[in-house]
Design a protein around this motif. Structure first.
Motif, PDB file in Angstrom:
ATOM      1  N   ALA A 132       0.846  -1.228   0.056  1.00 18.54           N
ATOM      2  CA  ALA A 132      -0.020  -0.228   0.061  1.00 18.54           C
ATOM      3  C   ALA A 132       0.907   1.207  -0.076  1.00 18.54           C
ATOM      4  N   THR A 133       1.887   1.361   0.839  1.00 10.49           N
ATOM      5  CA  THR A 133       2.709   2.412   0.812  1.00 10.49           C
ATOM      6  C   THR A 133       3.668   2.548  -0.505  1.00 10.49           C
ATOM      7  N   ALA A 134       3.844   1.397  -0.867  1.00 11.55           N
ATOM      8  CA  ALA A 134       4.828   1.561  -2.112  1.00 11.55           C
ATOM      9  C   ALA A 134       3.866   2.328  -3.216  1.00 11.55           C
ATOM     10  N   ILE A 135       2.759   1.738  -3.467  1.00  5.81           N
ATOM     11  CA  ILE A 135       1.726   2.243  -4.200  1.00  5.81           C
ATOM     12  C   ILE A 135       1.440   4.013  -4.107  1.00  5.81           C
ATOM     13  N   GLY A 136       1.466   4.236  -2.754  1.00  6.27           N
ATOM     14  CA  GLY A 136       1.238   5.662  -2.712  1.00  6.27           C
ATOM     15  C   GLY A 136       2.619   6.461  -2.909  1.00  6.27           C
ATOM     16  N   ALA A 137       3.589   5.936  -2.872  1.00  2.00           N
ATOM     17  CA  ALA A 137       4.850   6.512  -3.292  1.00  2.00           C
ATOM     18  C   ALA A 137       4.685   6.656  -4.649  1.00  2.00           C
ATOM     19  N   ALA A 138       4.481   5.621  -5.495  1.00  5.39           N
ATOM     20  CA  ALA A 138       4.179   5.790  -6.814  1.00  5.39           C
ATOM     21  C   ALA A 138       3.217   6.696  -7.543  1.00  5.39           C
ATOM     22  N   LEU A 139       2.327   6.713  -6.665  1.00  7.27           N
ATOM     23  CA  LEU A 139       0.982   7.712  -6.962  1.00  7.27           C
ATOM     24  C   LEU A 139       1.556   9.263  -6.687  1.00  7.27           C
ATOM     25  N   THR A 140       2.440   9.214  -5.556  1.00  7.36           N
ATOM     26  CA  THR A 140       3.096  10.706  -5.540  1.00  7.36           C
ATOM     27  C   THR A 140       3.998  11.007  -6.685  1.00  7.36           C
ATOM     28  N   ALA A 141       4.656  10.359  -7.301  1.00  9.40           N
ATOM     29  CA  ALA A 141       5.461  10.656  -8.308  1.00  9.40           C
ATOM     30  C   ALA A 141       4.680  10.949  -9.489  1.00  9.40           C
ATOM     31  N   PHE A 142       3.528   9.886  -9.437  1.00  7.78           N
ATOM     32  CA  PHE A 142       2.803  10.179 -10.758  1.00  7.78           C
ATOM     33  C   PHE A 142       2.147  11.529 -10.922  1.00  7.78           C
ATOM     34  N   THR A 143       1.525  11.806  -9.551  1.00  7.40           N
ATOM     35  CA  THR A 143       0.898  13.029  -9.610  1.00  7.40           C
ATOM     36  C   THR A 143       1.771  14.303  -9.852  1.00  7.40           C
ATOM     37  N   PHE A 144       3.039  14.316  -9.301  1.00 13.41           N
ATOM     38  CA  PHE A 144       4.009  15.385  -9.309  1.00 13.41           C
ATOM     39  C   PHE A 144       4.194  15.762 -10.983  1.00 13.41           C
ATOM     40  N   ARG A 145       4.315  14.460 -11.531  1.00 18.25           N
ATOM     41  CA  ARG A 145       4.620  14.700 -13.065  1.00 18.25           C
ATOM     42  C   ARG A 145       3.625  15.238 -13.630  1.00 18.25           C
ATOM     43  N   LEU A 146       2.404  14.812 -13.347  1.00 15.72           N
ATOM     44  CA  LEU A 146       0.993  15.354 -14.129  1.00 15.72           C
ATOM     45  C   LEU A 146       1.042  16.711 -13.674  1.00 15.72           C
ATOM     46  N   LEU A 147       1.125  17.261 -12.545  1.00 15.68           N
ATOM     47  CA  LEU A 147       1.188  18.656 -12.193  1.00 15.68           C
ATOM     48  C   LEU A 147       2.279  19.242 -13.024  1.00 15.68           C
ATOM     49  N   ALA A 148       3.145  18.920 -13.241  1.00 13.46           N
ATOM     50  CA  ALA A 148       4.342  19.568 -13.900  1.00 13.46           C
ATOM     51  C   ALA A 148       3.911  19.598 -15.336  1.00 13.46           C
ATOM     52  N   LEU A 149       3.353  18.704 -15.914  1.00 16.65           N
ATOM     53  CA  LEU A 149       2.647  18.623 -17.415  1.00 16.65           C
ATOM     54  C   LEU A 149       1.823  20.006 -17.646  1.00 16.65           C
ATOM     55  N   HIS A 150       0.911  19.888 -16.370  1.00 16.01           N
ATOM     56  CA  HIS A 150      -0.230  20.860 -16.335  1.00 16.01           C
ATOM     57  C   HIS A 150      -0.092  22.205 -16.276  1.00 16.01           C
ATOM     58  N   PHE A 151       1.067  22.512 -15.503  1.00 14.57           N
ATOM     59  CA  PHE A 151       1.335  23.932 -15.050  1.00 14.57           C
ATOM     60  C   PHE A 151       2.733  24.316 -15.748  1.00 14.57           C
ATOM     61  N   GLN A 152       3.223  23.329 -16.511  1.00 10.96           N
ATOM     62  CA  GLN A 152       4.486  23.444 -17.468  1.00 10.96           C
ATOM     63  C   GLN A 152       5.598  24.000 -16.250  1.00 10.96           C
ATOM     64  N   TRP A 153       5.790  23.227 -15.231  1.00  9.40           N
ATOM     65  CA  TRP A 153       7.049  23.409 -14.558  1.00  9.40           C
ATOM     66  C   TRP A 153       8.156  23.142 -15.214  1.00  9.40           C
ATOM     67  N   ARG A 154       8.936  23.814 -15.104  1.00  7.45           N
ATOM     68  CA  ARG A 154      10.259  23.867 -15.708  1.00  7.45           C
ATOM     69  C   ARG A 154      11.491  24.161 -14.930  1.00  7.45           C
ATOM     70  N   PRO A 155      12.598  23.592 -15.192  1.00  7.00           N
ATOM     71  CA  PRO A 155      13.715  24.213 -14.228  1.00  7.00           C
ATOM     72  C   PRO A 155      14.158  25.434 -14.781  1.00  7.00           C
ATOM     73  N   ARG A 156      14.932  26.186 -14.171  1.00  4.09           N
ATOM     74  CA  ARG A 156      15.434  27.298 -14.413  1.00  4.09           C
ATOM     75  C   ARG A 156      16.770  27.464 -15.490  1.00  4.09           C
ATOM     76  N   ARG A 157      16.524  28.283 -16.368  1.00  2.65           N
ATOM     77  CA  ARG A 157      17.456  28.082 -17.575  1.00  2.65           C
ATOM     78  C   ARG A 157      19.002  28.751 -16.855  1.00  2.65           C
TER      79      ARG A 157
END
Length: 333
Positions: A178-203
């Protein structure tokens, strides 16, 4: 940790492989590869991270021992290659790639912990597992990986988040299914938020400065100009250049290269047939062409009597016998 050796980990591995493989197959279709090329990219994206992980652990790769691991990319390649309407939703492939990113960052970390690695090296192994397949597929397709591009959304940070969460859970003694799936969901959600809000590293600060004159490398420019699901870098540059007045562009434009100048000069010259080399005219023709202007320029009129006398003298028999001179002391009869 014993709960993670059950078929649950096997299912999570296959799901992550399928998500990565479908993303790699989508890249092959965009590159207009044939079916075999699309299958190669799907296998590279789905199994590349696991192969790197097993090489680090110095264990036989499960991709060559379990038939389910290579069959999942095969199914993903067939679906992507034969389904045209599926590619009209490019955001779907980003979601599936985020699924594989979250799952592989956790399963790679867990496998490192199972082989006796410490928490931090295990987390690094999870990050390598999550990003290795995408890097390998991009290298095969001659495309700059999204991980290295400044104009792409965050990719490595979600993988580090998932792997770090799995290592932290193991250190706290709370790592289970259960906790391993939760950690995977955390990374998955972080990636989707980065795609949606276009979070990008500083140049880099060098490129952020307006007075920077550092020219980019040609290879980096060519890779950045490749098409993607997001607005292309070439379109962004074209829109930026189109907004500049034409007079300003003319002032900033440097001298044209030598090859371009030569090509424009050749285009501006009128086309003319090839001049064939002429053979030299015969001697009689040359003499006639020289004498004809003289004949045309001499005015008509009476012939000089002295000239006619000289002609009769030159034609006389005695003059011809004497070599052109008349013999003195003899008068003609």
């Amino acid at each position: 940790m014993h709960e993670l050796t059950t078929p649950a980990q096997y299912f999570l591995d296959l799901l992550g492989i399928f998500g990565f493989a479908l993303s790699g197959a989508h890249l092959g279709v965009r590159k207009d590869f044939n079916l075999f090329g699309t299958l190669v990219l799907a296998e590279a994206a789905g199994l590349g991270g696991g192969l790197l992980r097993d090489l680090v652990l110095d264990v036989p790769s499960i991709a060559f021992t379990d038939p389910g691991y290579p069959l999942a990319p095969l199914a993903a390649a067939l679906i992507a290659y034969l389904s045209g309407p599926l590619h009209r939703q490019p955001y779907l492939f980003d979601v599936l790639d985020a699924v594989g990113l979250g799952l592989f960052s956790v399963t790679g970390t867990i496998k490192g912990l199972q082989h006796g690695m410490a928490a931090v090296p295990s987390a690094a192994l999870g990050v390598i597992t999550a990003m290795g397949g995408g890097i390998l597929a991009s290298a095969v397709a001659k495309e700059l990986p999204a991980l290295l591009r400044w104009d792409s959304d965050l990719y490595a940070v979600p993988a580090i988040t998932g792997a770090g969460a799995a290592s932290a859970l193991h250190a706290a003694g709370a790592l289970n299914v259960a906790t391993a799936i939760g950690a995977a969901l955390t990374a998955f959600t972080f990636r989707l938020l980065a795609l949606h809000f276009q979070w990008r590293p500083r140049r880099s600060a060098t490129w952020q400065a307006k007075s920077s004159q550092l020219p980019p490398l040609p290879d980096a420019d060519a890779a950045l100009l490749t098409s993607s699901s997001r607005p292309a870098f070439a379109d962004t540059m074209r829109l930026s250049i189109s907004s500049v007045p034409s007079s300003r562009i003319a002032q900033q434009r440097g001298p044209a290269p030598l090859a371009e100048t030569t090509r424009l000069r050749d285009l501006s010259l009128p086309s003319s047939p090839t001049v064939q080399p002429r053979e030299p005219a015969p001697l009689e023709e040359t003499t006639r062409q020289v004498q004809s202007p003289l004949a045309r320029t001499s005015p008509p009129g009476p012939v000089d009597p002295r000239l006619s006398m000289g002609l009769r003298h030159a034609k006389s028999p005695r003059t011809q016998q004497a070599g052109g001179h008349e013999t003195p002391g003899r008068e003609p009869a």
